[in-house]
Design a protein around this motif. Structure first.
Motif, short mmCIF file in Angstrom:
data_model
loop_
_atom_site.label_atom_id
_atom_site.label_comp_id
_atom_site.label_asym_id
_atom_site.label_seq_id
_atom_site.Cartn_x
_atom_site.Cartn_y
_atom_site.Cartn_z
N SER A 196 0.85 -1.19 0.00
CA SER A 196 0.00 0.00 0.00
C SER A 196 0.88 1.24 0.00
CB SER A 196 -0.93 0.00 1.22
OG SER A 196 -0.19 0.05 2.42
N GLU A 197 0.26 2.40 -0.22
CA GLU A 197 0.97 3.68 -0.25
C GLU A 197 0.36 4.66 0.74
OE1 GLU A 197 2.94 5.15 -4.22
OE2 GLU A 197 0.89 4.51 -4.65
N ILE A 198 1.20 5.54 1.28
CA ILE A 198 0.76 6.60 2.17
C ILE A 198 1.33 7.92 1.67
CG2 ILE A 198 0.99 7.57 4.49
CD1 ILE A 198 0.97 4.78 5.62
N PRO A 199 0.51 8.93 1.44
CA PRO A 199 1.04 10.24 1.03
C PRO A 199 1.92 10.82 2.14
CG PRO A 199 -1.33 10.09 0.66
CD PRO A 199 -0.96 8.91 1.50
N ILE A 200 3.04 11.40 1.76
CA ILE A 200 3.95 12.00 2.75
C ILE A 200 4.43 13.36 2.27
CG2 ILE A 200 4.76 9.74 3.56
CD1 ILE A 200 7.39 10.37 2.00
N ASP A 201 4.98 14.12 3.20
CA ASP A 201 5.66 15.37 2.86
C ASP A 201 7.10 15.06 2.50
OD1 ASP A 201 3.49 17.04 3.33
OD2 ASP A 201 3.90 17.15 5.47
N TYR A 202 7.63 15.85 1.59
CA TYR A 202 9.03 15.70 1.18
C TYR A 202 9.69 17.07 1.28
CZ TYR A 202 13.02 14.13 -1.66
OH TYR A 202 14.26 13.80 -2.10
N TYR A 203 10.80 17.15 2.04
CA TYR A 203 11.43 18.43 2.37
C TYR A 203 12.79 18.58 1.68
CZ TYR A 203 7.90 18.37 6.05
OH TYR A 203 6.71 18.33 6.75
N PRO A 204 13.25 19.82 1.50
CA PRO A 204 14.60 20.03 0.97
C PRO A 204 15.64 19.39 1.87
CG PRO A 204 13.33 22.06 0.90
CD PRO A 204 12.52 21.09 1.70
N ARG A 205 16.63 18.78 1.27
CA ARG A 205 17.64 18.07 2.05
C ARG A 205 18.59 19.05 2.73
NH1 ARG A 205 20.93 14.22 0.51
NH2 ARG A 205 22.61 15.08 1.75
N VAL A 206 19.19 18.57 3.79
CA VAL A 206 20.25 19.31 4.48
C VAL A 206 21.58 18.72 4.03
CG1 VAL A 206 21.30 19.85 6.71
CG2 VAL A 206 18.80 19.84 6.48
N GLY A 207 22.48 19.55 3.55
CA GLY A 207 23.77 19.07 3.09
C GLY A 207 23.78 18.78 1.61
N GLU A 208 24.88 18.23 1.14
CA GLU A 208 25.10 18.00 -0.28
C GLU A 208 24.52 16.67 -0.73
OE1 GLU A 208 28.91 17.58 -3.39
OE2 GLU A 208 29.21 18.15 -1.29
N SER A 209 23.85 16.67 -1.88
CA SER A 209 23.26 15.45 -2.41
C SER A 209 24.35 14.48 -2.87
CB SER A 209 22.34 15.78 -3.59
OG SER A 209 21.86 14.59 -4.19
N LYS A 210 24.12 13.17 -2.64
CA LYS A 210 25.07 12.14 -3.07
C LYS A 210 24.61 11.45 -4.35
CE LYS A 210 26.95 12.90 0.99
NZ LYS A 210 25.86 13.62 1.65
N LEU A 211 23.46 11.87 -4.88
CA LEU A 211 22.91 11.21 -6.05
C LEU A 211 23.67 11.57 -7.32
CD1 LEU A 211 19.07 11.65 -5.44
CD2 LEU A 211 20.46 9.62 -5.01
N ASN A 212 23.81 10.61 -8.19
CA ASN A 212 24.33 10.82 -9.54
C ASN A 212 23.13 10.68 -10.47
OD1 ASN A 212 25.37 10.48 -12.15
ND2 ASN A 212 27.26 9.58 -11.39
N ARG A 213 22.58 11.81 -10.90
CA ARG A 213 21.27 11.82 -11.56
C ARG A 213 21.21 10.83 -12.71
NH1 ARG A 213 19.46 17.61 -13.18
NH2 ARG A 213 19.28 17.74 -10.91
#
Length: 393
Positions: A196-213
């Motif tokens: 199942s799914e639950i709607p959530i809030d998503y906030y700006p991250r603190v610090g530098e992103s580690k993702l490689n888009r």
């Protein structure tokens, strides 16, 4: 005296999140308190070079050190140490509201096996998600997962999710990179777990992103294709095989005029190429599904249905028929050619078809042996007789 296991384990991977991880641990502990259950917070330090591990421990987390790099590696280590019946997953950068974990746990307690957060059904605050990720990357990756695996979910890559501990052996997770998120979702659907799914809030991250888009996106796509042989192999292979076979049959006797245009032997060569390539692609798909079912623990109704009905001998018979027809065709054509004194070859179209059948027959025969090798059991059940031992006085 035994220590009672907690009901909830919050598992948080961490790589150089010194600035945020302490607050995230506090939020997770607050979420456990709000749920009215007992719990623990496990922070998996993935070879951080700052004080992330020390900060997490100071705020009350159990710190697990995992030197192998990768999002999936961190989670696999954390899940192995989790003692709770309900496992909540989040990130160490304050993007997810882990203090609101209670609804996830309640869904699990009510019988769900996997509960996904949905940022798209909830609220994405400010610049929490870049425009490219929000409108292109995530929708495409989620859409691919839905199409390739029959998944029905709005946010397949949400990092806040919860899973029952007794579902983990069923999921049998192995991925060490970002594709871990996709693996968990599609295996849950493929193995008929309750989701199942639950709607959530998503906030700006603190610090530098580690993702490689782009690198992470490609890892997801590659992983999904590897686990989806029907789309990677069967769809393109069968299309090529069908179109090529129809064209080859139409042109087998010679040139054909369609809509005022004459299609000749060059078109036949293209059709033959499509037949051979399509057959090879389909055969690779059969090999992939058989190997996954035999050695990777994947349940495949198609393989199970046909394993008892088809054998190496069936493949040899089918390949032998194709090989025989092709061989007879070639022998007859070359015999006539020899009788005519080895002049100009007058049966170019039939010759091309004959050699194609020879190639297909050989491919089917050798492929049948290889398929048998792929599905061969590596160990046989023991037939040893158990002898009861009589204790000696």
């Amino acid at each position: 005296m035994s220590v009672r296991a907690p009901e909830i384990s919050v598992v948080i991977p961490c790589l150089n999140e010194e600035e945020a991880v302490g607050k995230v641990v506090d939020q997770a502990l607050e979420g456990v308190r709000r749920s009215g259950r007992t719990g623990e917070v496990i922070v998996v330090d993935n070879a951080s070079t700052d004080r992330s591990a020390e900060v997490a421990a100071e705020h009350g987390a159990i710190v697990v050190h995992e030197q192998r790099p990768g999002y999936g590696s961190a989670y696999l280590a954390g899940l192995a140490h989790a003692r709770g019946t309900f496992i909540v997953m989040g990130d160490a950068d304050e993007t997810y509201p882990v203090q609101e974990l209670a609804p996830f746990v309640e869904r699990l307690a009510a019988g769900d096996d996997l509960v996904m957060g949905s940022r798209f059904e909830g609220t994405i605050h400010g610049e929490a998600m870049p425009w490219l990720n929000r409108h292109i990357g995530n929708p495409i990756l989620t859409g691919l997962l839905n199409v390739l695996f029959g998944v029905k979910i709005s946010d397949a890559h949400c990092g806040m999710r919860a899973v029952r501990s007794d579902a983990l052996p069923v999921l049998d997770l192995h991925s060490t990179g970002m594709e871990f998120a996709s693996e968990m979702v599609f295996k849950a659907f493929r193995r008929k777990l309750r989701i199942s799914e639950i709607p959530i809030d998503y906030y700006p991250r603190v610090g530098e992103s580690k993702l490689n888009r782009f690198g992470d996106a490609w890892r997801h796509v590659k992983f999904m294709l590897l686990y989806s042989p029907s789309w990677l192999y069967f769809v393109p292979g069968l299309v090529l095989l069908f179109l090529g076979a129809v064209g080859a049959i139409v042109l087998a006797a010679g040139p054909v005029t369609v809509l005022g245009r004459t299609w000749q032997i060059h078109t036949l060569f293209a059709c033959i190429f499509a037949v051979l390539l399509g057959t090879q692609i389909v055969q690779l798909g059969v090999f992939a599904r058989a190997f996954a079912a035999s050695h990777l623990g994947e349940r495949d109704p198609w393989v199970e249905r046909w394993r008892g009905r088809l054998s190496v001998e069936h493949g040899l018979a089918g390949g032998g028929v194709l090989l025989g027809i092709g061989l007879v065709t070639i022998v007859v054509i070359f015999a006539n050619w020899a009788i005519d004194g080895f002049g100009a070859l007058a049966h170019e179209y039939a010759t091309a078809i004959g050699f194609t059948l020879l190639a297909l027959g050989t491919q089917v025969i050798l492929g049948s042996f290889f398929l048998a090798l792929l599905t061969m059991r590596t160990t046989e059940p023991s037939r040893a007789t158990v002898v009861e031992r009589v204790p000696v006085a």
